[in-house]
Design a protein around this motif. Structure first.
Motif, PDB file in Angstrom:
ATOM      1  N   THR A  65      25.742  -7.699  13.134  1.00 13.46           N
ATOM      2  CA  THR A  65      24.995  -7.546  11.888  1.00 13.46           C
ATOM      3  C   THR A  65      25.664  -8.327  10.769  1.00 13.46           C
ATOM      4  O   THR A  65      26.839  -8.690  10.868  1.00 13.46           O
ATOM      5  N   ARG A  73      20.871  -8.078   8.140  1.00 14.94           N
ATOM      6  CA  ARG A  73      20.445  -8.790   9.354  1.00 14.94           C
ATOM      7  C   ARG A  73      21.111  -8.217  10.602  1.00 14.94           C
ATOM      8  O   ARG A  73      22.295  -7.922  10.610  1.00 14.94           O
ATOM      9  N   ILE A 184      16.549 -12.303  15.877  1.00 10.29           N
ATOM     10  CA  ILE A 184      17.087 -11.919  14.572  1.00 10.29           C
ATOM     11  C   ILE A 184      16.107 -10.987  13.885  1.00 10.29           C
ATOM     12  O   ILE A 184      14.921 -11.288  13.771  1.00 10.29           O
ATOM     13  N   ASP A 186      15.624  -9.140  10.245  1.00 14.23           N
ATOM     14  CA  ASP A 186      16.029  -9.036   8.847  1.00 14.23           C
ATOM     15  C   ASP A 186      15.228  -7.924   8.189  1.00 14.23           C
ATOM     16  O   ASP A 186      13.995  -7.915   8.278  1.00 14.23           O
TER      17      ASP A 186
END
Length: 195
Positions: A65, A73, A184, A186
């Motif tokens: 992270t 993230r 990923i 976010d």
């Protein structure tokens, strides 16, 4: 001649003093001014489920992270998968482990279920490639100081799909990106457009 020089020096000194006094207090030369601008954050992510139908047999090896100005993230690393890693990321009321159906508690105001279509084990040998333990926080992930993330839980890997619970402060907008060898996630710090 000495009087003229003294008079000129005095005039020059007075002129310099008047010139400096004419500049407002706190003003800096044009080249030295610093500008304070609010960071413009991405918008339009929304909070609905995001999916990609890809799949891979390349095993997941790491989850990490990071903190950014506008969002927190999570990165799921799947070396050797290229752009073939699929996912399903969505808000859920509770996190239930695939296979057993057991509920896994996840702290936070809202829970995001992150499913990555990659096993957390070697498909040929069954040996674990990621050290996560079911219902435990993700190894090596410390969320101290994060604005949005509150908790992480490993839910296991079942039939080639790995499941992770991500506890967040509230139901906030998020995006998912699939790049070479990683997925990923976010999650924005807020619904507004500034950081």
């Amino acid at each position: 001649m000495v009087r003229i020089r003294t008079a000129c020096a005095t005039l020059a000194l007075v002129g310099a003093t008047v010139g400096v006094a004419a500049v407002p207090a706190g003003a800096a030369p044009a080249g030295a001014q610093s500008t304070t601008r609010a960071t413009t954050c991405p918008t339009g992510w929304g909070s609905l489920a995001k999916t990609d139908a890809g799949a891979t047999v390349a095993p997941l090896t790491n989850v990490r992270t990071g903190r950014h100005t506008c969002f927190d993230r999570m990165v799921v690393d799947v070396p050797g998968a290229g752009s073939g890693v699929g996912y399903r990321v969505q808000y859920v009321d509770r996190l239930y482990q695939d296979g057993s159906g057991h509920q896994i508690p996840v702290a936070g105001g809202a829970v995001i279920e992150v499913r990555v279509t990659a096993p957390a084990y070697d498909p040929e040998t069954g040996a674990a490639t990621y050290p996560g333990r079911v219902a435990r926080p993700l190894p090596g992930v410390d969320l101290t100081g994060y604005r949005t993330f509150r908790d992480t839980r490993f839910a296991g890997s079942f039939e080639g799909e790995t499941q992770i619970g991500l506890g967040v402060r509230a139901r906030l907008p998020f995006r998912v990106q699939q790049l070479d060898d990683r997925v990923i996630v976010d999650v924005a710090h807020s619904w507004t457009a500034t950081g």
